[in-house]
Design a protein around this motif. Structure first.
Motif, short mmCIF file in Angstrom:
data_model
loop_
_atom_site.label_atom_id
_atom_site.label_comp_id
_atom_site.label_asym_id
_atom_site.label_seq_id
_atom_site.Cartn_x
_atom_site.Cartn_y
_atom_site.Cartn_z
N ILE A 1 -9.31 2.94 -3.68
CA ILE A 1 -9.90 3.43 -2.33
C ILE A 1 -8.88 3.57 -1.43
O ILE A 1 -8.77 4.58 -0.66
N ASN A 2 -8.32 2.31 -0.99
CA ASN A 2 -7.61 2.36 -0.02
C ASN A 2 -6.13 3.04 -0.08
O ASN A 2 -5.82 3.68 0.95
N VAL A 3 -5.62 3.11 -1.18
CA VAL A 3 -4.39 3.67 -1.42
C VAL A 3 -4.72 5.36 -1.25
O VAL A 3 -3.92 6.19 -0.56
N GLY A 4 -5.87 5.87 -1.84
CA GLY A 4 -6.51 7.20 -1.37
C GLY A 4 -6.69 7.56 -0.04
O GLY A 4 -6.20 8.62 0.40
N ASP A 5 -7.10 6.52 0.82
CA ASP A 5 -7.29 6.86 1.94
C ASP A 5 -6.03 6.77 2.98
O ASP A 5 -5.76 7.64 3.74
N TYR A 6 -5.03 5.92 2.34
CA TYR A 6 -3.57 6.01 3.18
C TYR A 6 -2.99 7.45 2.68
O TYR A 6 -2.43 7.95 3.84
N LEU A 7 -3.09 7.97 1.57
CA LEU A 7 -2.60 9.21 1.41
C LEU A 7 -3.12 10.48 2.04
O LEU A 7 -2.44 11.05 2.57
N THR B 1 0.81 -1.19 0.03
CA THR B 1 -0.06 0.03 -0.18
C THR B 1 0.78 1.30 0.10
O THR B 1 0.78 2.19 -0.69
N GLU B 2 1.84 1.25 0.87
CA GLU B 2 2.66 2.34 0.83
C GLU B 2 3.64 2.81 -0.29
O GLU B 2 3.74 3.68 -0.96
N LYS B 3 4.08 1.67 -0.95
CA LYS B 3 4.69 1.49 -2.34
C LYS B 3 3.75 2.21 -3.17
O LYS B 3 4.26 2.91 -4.14
N LEU B 4 2.50 1.92 -3.42
CA LEU B 4 1.59 2.42 -4.44
C LEU B 4 1.39 3.80 -4.02
O LEU B 4 1.12 4.82 -5.09
N ALA B 5 1.36 4.28 -2.86
CA ALA B 5 1.06 5.67 -2.53
C ALA B 5 2.33 6.45 -2.78
O ALA B 5 2.15 7.42 -3.58
#
Length: 538
Positions: A334-340, A255-259
């Motif tokens: 959606i999850n990556v957007g929330d992570y950012l 997830t962090e890599k994608l963000a």
């Protein structure tokens, strides 16, 4: 769309000169020139006029100078140039020599025996001593100036855009100074103009004593030294490389890599640039670690909104690459957007600034987050009903979405730079008007550049204006038929009804509102920087 006010003050507009029909005359006597210069300086200092000043203000000042000296209007335009010079004096004096350009005209050369060559930029002096050009260039380059011997301002404006210079001292005849107003004012560069003693294209002359006096002026003043928007833009871009982001994203999980990948991907970085401009303009001691963190925080929120927007609009591409939800699926996106979003708040909470600044920053960012979501929600709830939405409804959406994104970027930087409440209020209002102007401009561009539109939602403001026009004219039959038209038919109807010209008037209205708010700013560095941003966009 150009406001009358953002003048670089060494030139007059064609419109103004046609209106006044005056002689572009320069006094031949040194004593008279110096007398007019001295009185112009005293008046501008006394009235504490800050740049930029519009033509009417310059004319008013020049008239007062002539009245004080008991002179008629023979040298009014010359005095207008002098007043413009004085308004910019402290800004130019605070600009380091190596951030200035000296622009000389080719007509200063001795046309009878000049040995200079020409290239694409202008005249390459051969140092033959046949005229004063070599002497002036030698002095200027020894100080650190960038020098150019060329006609017009195209190259000069290009150097500004590239970030090579921040101020210009330009020598030219009065008619060229007049014609140069447009490109120079759009670049919003501090400029001091020295008119040639007489017009003509060969063997002209300038007051060299005056020129050297202006060239050598240098007074350190961090409060007015201009910021180089282009250089800061490059610096901001450097914050979003794989290497730089390692300090903020350790990429321990997918997830962090994608963000992190989303932050590296494309974009003009306008929002983080605005944050950095505001921070550096207000801070007496800007810190690199705070500046970098502020830029990344704003970009985290921005990229999160883009990921979610792409899902909501079902867009396939962003920055000429497949969108995240197309490559990894909607749940992951959606999850990556929330992570950012979470990452942005985490970085903000750990910002090494005073507690008061941190609390105000969190308040502004959270309020902005809510406003953006409200605006996006209103947009989504239109559900394709673009022909039924009112102009006022759309303006509100523009303010909550585009305006709010600009607002939070400016306010976050300004707060952490130490800006006062009045400045924050002015920036907030400016952002509202800017968001509206920007969206109207986008609608007009989309309408005029796409002759075969596929979707009516590409120019909703024009549709709202069309609807309003039919309502005001009581043409209910026309109004009821709008919802059944396809995009191409609506496009043609808008053109026939000249609705785009009505939109042009709205655009001018809100661009003018932007400039009026900028004129309220007390921080000259940010005011001039935002003038430059406005000039490039509108």
């Amino acid at each position: 769309m150009q406001k009358n006010a953002p003048s670089s003050d060494w030139a007059l507009t064609d419109k103004d000169m046609i209106k006044t029909q005056r002689l572009l005359k320069v006094p031949q006597e040194v004593k008279l020139r110096n007398q007019l210069r001295h009185e112009s300086r005293l008046l501008v200092e006394h009235k504490k006029v800050l740049p930029p000043a519009d033509f009417d203000r310059l004319e008013e000042l020049a008239m007062e100078v002539l009245q004080r000296l008991g002179m008629d209007e023979e040298y009014l335009d010359f005095t207008i140039v002098l007043c413009g010079n004085e308004i910019w004096r402290e800004v130019i004096a605070a600009t380091p020599f190596d951030r200035r350009l000296l622009l000389l005209p080719q007509c200063l050369k001795n046309s009878q025996n000049c040995q200079a060559e020409m290239d694409s930029l202008g005249l390459i002096c051969a140092g033959c001593k046949g005229c004063q050009i070599d002497s002036v260039l030698t002095k200027a380059e020894a100080l650190g100036y960038t020098t150019l011997v060329a006609e017009g301002t195209t190259v000069a404006v290009g150097l500004v855009a590239e970030g090579a210079i921040d101020a210009v001292i330009g020598v030219s005849c009065m008619p060229v100074l007049q014609r140069s107003f447009g490109p120079v004012s759009r670049a919003a560069v501090p400029v001091m103009g020295l008119p040639l003693l007489y017009n003509g294209c060969e063997n002209t002359n300038v007051d060299y004593g005056w020129l050297f006096e202006e060239m050598y002026q240098l007074r350190q003043n961090p409060e007015v030294q201009p910021l180089s928007v282009s250089l800061l833009k490059d610096q901001v871009q450097d914050y979003f490389t794989e290497f730089t982001l390692q300090d903020f994203f350790h990429a321990y999980n997918e997830t962090e890599k994608l963000a992190k990948r989303m932050l590296v991907m494309g974009g003009q970085r306008i929002r983080p640039l605005l944050t950095v401009l505001a921070y550096r303009s207000y801070s007496n001691d800007p810190r690199d670690e705070v500046q970098a963190a502020l830029a990344i925080i704003i970009e985290c929120f921005h990229k999160a909104s883009l990921i979610h927007d792409d899902i909501e609009d079902d867009d396939d591409y962003r920055y000429e690459q497949e969108t995240l939800h197309k490559t990894h699926g909607i749940p992951v996106a959606i999850n990556v957007g929330d992570y950012l979003i979470g990452k942005g708040y985490q970085l903000l909470a750990n910002l090494p600034v005073e507690a008061k600044m941190l609390a105000e920053s969190l308040r502004v960012v959270s309020n902005s987050h809510l406003s953006l979501a409200t605006g996006q929600g209103a947009d989504l709830l239109l559900d394709g009903r673009f022909v039924s939405v009112s102009v006022d409804q759309l303006l509100q959406i523009f303010t909550q979405k585009t305006g709010e994104a600009v607002k939070v970027a400016l306010l976050l930087g300004a707060i952490n730079g130490g800006a006062g409440a009045d400045e924050l209020k002015t920036l907030s209002t400016f952002a509202d008007w800017f968001g509206i102007a920007y969206q109207i401009r986008d609608d007009l561009n989309e309408f005029r550049e796409n002759q075969q539109p596929e979707h009516v939602h590409h120019f909703p403001f024009l549709l709202a204006l069309l609807r309003e026009k039919f309502e005001e004219n009581g043409e209910a039959d026309q109004l009821s038929g709008l919802s059944g038209m396809d995009a191409v038919a609506l496009h043609q109807l808008i053109r026939e009804e000249q609705v785009d010209l009505h939109a042009d008037a709205f655009l001018k209205l809100y661009v003018d509102k932007c400039y009026r708010e900028l004129d309220q700013l007390q921080n000259l560095k940010l005011k001039l920087s935002l003038y430059g941003v406005m000039g490039k966009i509108f």
